[in-house]
Design a protein around this motif. Structure first.
Motif, PDB file in Angstrom:
ATOM      1  N   THR A   1      -0.976  35.592  30.313  1.00 44.88           N
ATOM      2  CA  THR A   1      -2.333  36.782  29.683  1.00 44.88           C
ATOM      3  C   THR A   1      -1.749  37.863  28.422  1.00 44.88           C
ATOM      4  N   GLU A   2      -0.866  38.370  29.218  1.00 45.96           N
ATOM      5  CA  GLU A   2      -0.083  39.432  28.245  1.00 45.96           C
ATOM      6  C   GLU A   2       0.144  39.412  27.005  1.00 45.96           C
ATOM      7  N   SER A   3       0.648  37.606  26.841  1.00 46.12           N
ATOM      8  CA  SER A   3       0.868  36.793  25.244  1.00 46.12           C
ATOM      9  C   SER A   3      -0.593  36.731  24.573  1.00 46.12           C
ATOM     10  N   ASP A   4      -1.030  36.712  25.226  1.00 47.49           N
ATOM     11  CA  ASP A   4      -2.567  37.030  25.026  1.00 47.49           C
ATOM     12  C   ASP A   4      -3.499  37.162  24.617  1.00 47.49           C
ATOM     13  N   THR A   5      -3.209  38.659  24.448  1.00 47.51           N
ATOM     14  CA  THR A   5      -3.886  39.669  24.090  1.00 47.51           C
ATOM     15  C   THR A   5      -2.931  40.591  22.958  1.00 47.51           C
TER      16      THR A   5
ATOM     17  N   PHE B   1      -4.698  32.126  22.142  1.00 40.44           N
ATOM     18  CA  PHE B   1      -4.746  31.844  20.239  1.00 40.44           C
ATOM     19  C   PHE B   1      -3.032  32.626  19.646  1.00 40.44           C
ATOM     20  N   ASP B   2      -2.856  33.191  20.754  1.00 48.53           N
ATOM     21  CA  ASP B   2      -1.039  33.810  20.051  1.00 48.53           C
ATOM     22  C   ASP B   2      -0.804  32.680  19.450  1.00 48.53           C
TER      23      ASP B   2
ATOM     24  N   VAL C   1      -6.056  44.314  11.001  1.00 51.01           N
ATOM     25  CA  VAL C   1      -7.045  44.221  11.720  1.00 51.01           C
ATOM     26  C   VAL C   1      -7.680  42.449  10.662  1.00 51.01           C
ATOM     27  N   ASN C   2      -7.502  43.283   9.254  1.00 53.34           N
ATOM     28  CA  ASN C   2      -8.597  41.781   9.237  1.00 53.34           C
ATOM     29  C   ASN C   2      -7.516  40.799   9.005  1.00 53.34           C
ATOM     30  N   TYR C   3      -6.608  40.560   8.866  1.00 52.14           N
ATOM     31  CA  TYR C   3      -5.581  39.951   8.680  1.00 52.14           C
ATOM     32  C   TYR C   3      -5.608  38.972  10.167  1.00 52.14           C
ATOM     33  N   LEU C   4      -5.991  39.976  11.683  1.00 52.93           N
ATOM     34  CA  LEU C   4      -6.104  38.990  12.866  1.00 52.93           C
ATOM     35  C   LEU C   4      -7.923  38.913  12.697  1.00 52.93           C
TER      36      LEU C   4
END
Length: 139
Positions: free
Chosen positions: A32-36, A55-56, A115-118
């Motif tokens: 949960t922590e790593s996927d946020t 996603f991560d 932000v644009n990269y993510l």
């Protein structure tokens, strides 16, 4: 604008909460922590949160930051956000489970590279995971 991005993040959180028949391995670490992923800039009053299981770990396998130029990412994000928002407005053609809320991506705002990269990579991930094809997407 900050509120719309929060709504988008909340919508993504709800979208990612699907039921599955996969067994859970309790010995693994809590993802949960790593996927946020959260990025905020109080001076511009924006926040982007990507809450999507997997996603991560998927992002690690993608081209690293710096591979694409910021102008490339911004132009792709303009296309992807436009396509996404268009689909939100067509619930008869596109699933409300995938396209929940419009994204307020202001082309006059410099959100910065991260932000644009993510956001770009999230749209690529979204297209692959949910078998969606956006104009200008890489599938």
């Amino acid at each position: 604008m900050k509120n719309l991005l929060l709504i988008f993040a909340f919508s993504l959180a709800i979208l990612s909460c699907g039921t599955g028949n996969k067994a859970i391995d309790n010995s693994s670490t809590d993802t949960t922590e790593s996927d946020t992923i959260r990025i905020a800039n109080d001076s511009l009053e924006y926040e982007i949160m990507i809450i999507e299981p997997g996603f991560d770990s998927w992002l690690i396998s993608q081209p690293k930051p710096g591979h694409y130029g910021q102008s490339f990412l911004e132009s792709k994000n303009r296309l992807f956000v436009s396509e996404y928002n268009s689909r939100v407005l067509q619930p008869q053609n596109y699933s409300r489970n995938l396209y929940t809320e419009q994204i307020n991506y202001d082309t006059a705002v410099d959100y910065g590279y991260e932000v644009n990269y993510l956001l770009y990579n999230y749209f690529v991930y979204f297209q692959q995971k949910y078998n969606q094809k956006f104009i200008g997407g890489r599938n």
